[in-house]
Design a protein around this motif. Structure first.
Motif, short mmCIF file in Angstrom:
data_model
loop_
_atom_site.label_atom_id
_atom_site.label_comp_id
_atom_site.label_asym_id
_atom_site.label_seq_id
_atom_site.Cartn_x
_atom_site.Cartn_y
_atom_site.Cartn_z
N MET A 1 18.03 11.39 56.13
CA MET A 1 18.03 12.83 55.92
C MET A 1 16.62 13.41 56.06
N GLN A 2 15.60 12.58 55.73
CA GLN A 2 14.23 13.05 55.82
C GLN A 2 13.84 13.34 57.27
N TRP A 3 14.35 12.55 58.20
CA TRP A 3 14.05 12.78 59.62
C TRP A 3 14.68 14.09 60.08
N TYR A 4 15.86 14.38 59.59
CA TYR A 4 16.56 15.62 59.94
C TYR A 4 15.74 16.82 59.45
N LEU A 5 15.29 16.73 58.20
CA LEU A 5 14.51 17.82 57.64
C LEU A 5 13.16 17.97 58.33
N LYS A 6 12.58 16.86 58.77
CA LYS A 6 11.32 16.93 59.50
C LYS A 6 11.48 17.72 60.79
N VAL A 7 12.58 17.50 61.48
CA VAL A 7 12.84 18.25 62.73
C VAL A 7 13.06 19.73 62.41
N LEU A 8 13.78 20.02 61.33
CA LEU A 8 14.02 21.42 60.97
C LEU A 8 12.72 22.12 60.57
N LYS A 9 11.79 21.39 59.95
CA LYS A 9 10.50 21.99 59.59
C LYS A 9 9.69 22.32 60.85
N ASN A 10 9.87 21.54 61.90
CA ASN A 10 9.23 21.82 63.20
C ASN A 10 10.19 22.59 64.09
N TYR A 11 10.84 23.58 63.53
CA TYR A 11 11.97 24.30 64.12
C TYR A 11 11.80 24.60 65.60
N VAL A 12 10.73 25.25 65.98
CA VAL A 12 10.53 25.59 67.39
C VAL A 12 9.17 25.09 67.88
N THR A 13 8.76 23.94 67.41
CA THR A 13 7.51 23.34 67.86
C THR A 13 7.81 22.49 69.09
N PHE A 14 7.46 23.02 70.24
CA PHE A 14 7.72 22.32 71.49
C PHE A 14 6.53 21.49 71.93
N SER A 15 5.44 21.54 71.18
CA SER A 15 4.27 20.74 71.52
C SER A 15 4.23 19.51 70.62
N GLY A 16 3.50 18.51 71.06
CA GLY A 16 3.42 17.28 70.28
C GLY A 16 4.43 16.26 70.76
N ARG A 17 4.64 15.24 69.93
CA ARG A 17 5.48 14.11 70.33
C ARG A 17 6.45 13.77 69.21
N ALA A 18 7.60 13.21 69.59
CA ALA A 18 8.60 12.76 68.63
C ALA A 18 9.00 11.33 68.98
N ARG A 19 8.92 10.45 68.00
CA ARG A 19 9.32 9.06 68.21
C ARG A 19 10.81 8.95 68.44
N ARG A 20 11.23 7.78 68.95
CA ARG A 20 12.66 7.53 69.14
C ARG A 20 13.40 7.64 67.81
N LYS A 21 12.81 7.09 66.76
CA LYS A 21 13.46 7.09 65.45
C LYS A 21 13.73 8.52 64.97
N GLU A 22 12.73 9.38 65.10
CA GLU A 22 12.90 10.78 64.69
C GLU A 22 14.01 11.44 65.50
N PHE A 23 13.99 11.24 66.80
CA PHE A 23 14.98 11.85 67.69
C PHE A 23 16.40 11.37 67.39
N TRP A 24 16.59 10.05 67.30
CA TRP A 24 17.93 9.50 67.12
C TRP A 24 18.46 9.71 65.71
N MET A 25 17.60 9.67 64.70
CA MET A 25 18.07 9.94 63.33
C MET A 25 18.49 11.40 63.20
N PHE A 26 17.75 12.31 63.83
CA PHE A 26 18.14 13.72 63.83
C PHE A 26 19.51 13.88 64.49
N ASN A 27 19.70 13.24 65.63
CA ASN A 27 20.97 13.37 66.34
C ASN A 27 22.13 12.73 65.58
N LEU A 28 21.88 11.62 64.89
CA LEU A 28 22.92 10.99 64.09
C LEU A 28 23.36 11.90 62.95
N ILE A 29 22.41 12.43 62.20
CA ILE A 29 22.76 13.30 61.08
C ILE A 29 23.40 14.58 61.59
#
Length: 121
Positions: A1-29
């Motif tokens: 759930m923490q990965w999901y919330l991390k993505v929501l906190k970066n709501y429209v941040t299109f700069s930077g990088r996201a690890r596979r874990k962050e991406f796939w955990m967000f998509n799973l939740i």
């Protein structure tokens, strides 16, 4: 759930990088939430109103995390448009999303290098 919330906190941040874990955990939740909302709609016999509203609300964070995931493998965020090519485009994008992080690039430092301070699940 923490990965999901991390993505929501970066709501429209299109700069930077996201690890596979962050991406796939967000998509799973995200998938589990849509599934739960769909079951609720079926049980209550109501139209797909809840899942529709949720899908609209989550569209920008989903795009942002996908662009950051592409940045993590050294690709421009514009590669997301390849998914518009029928069938083949979605497969190519899926392969890109599964690739491992590259070392530091023009989009920022490798997010894996700070793995010790990573979010524990």
């Amino acid at each position: 759930m923490q990965w999901y919330l991390k993505v929501l906190k970066n709501y429209v941040t299109f700069s930077g990088r996201a690890r596979r874990k962050e991406f796939w955990m967000f998509n799973l939740i995200n998938f589990l939430i849509v599934l739960a909302l769909s079951v609720i709609e079926l049980v209550l016999e109501i139209p797909a109103f809840l899942s529709g509203i949720y899908s609209l609300a989550i569209i920008l964070p989903s795009l942002a995390v996908t662009v950051r995931r592409l940045h993590d493998i050294g690709k421009s965020g514009w590669w997301i448009l390849i998914s518009l090519v029928p069938f083949v485009g979605a497969i190519i994008l899926l392969v890109f999303e599964c690739l491992d992080s590259v070392p530091d690039n023009q989009y920022g430092p490798n997010p894996k290098s700070g793995a010790a301070s990573d979010i524990a699940i």
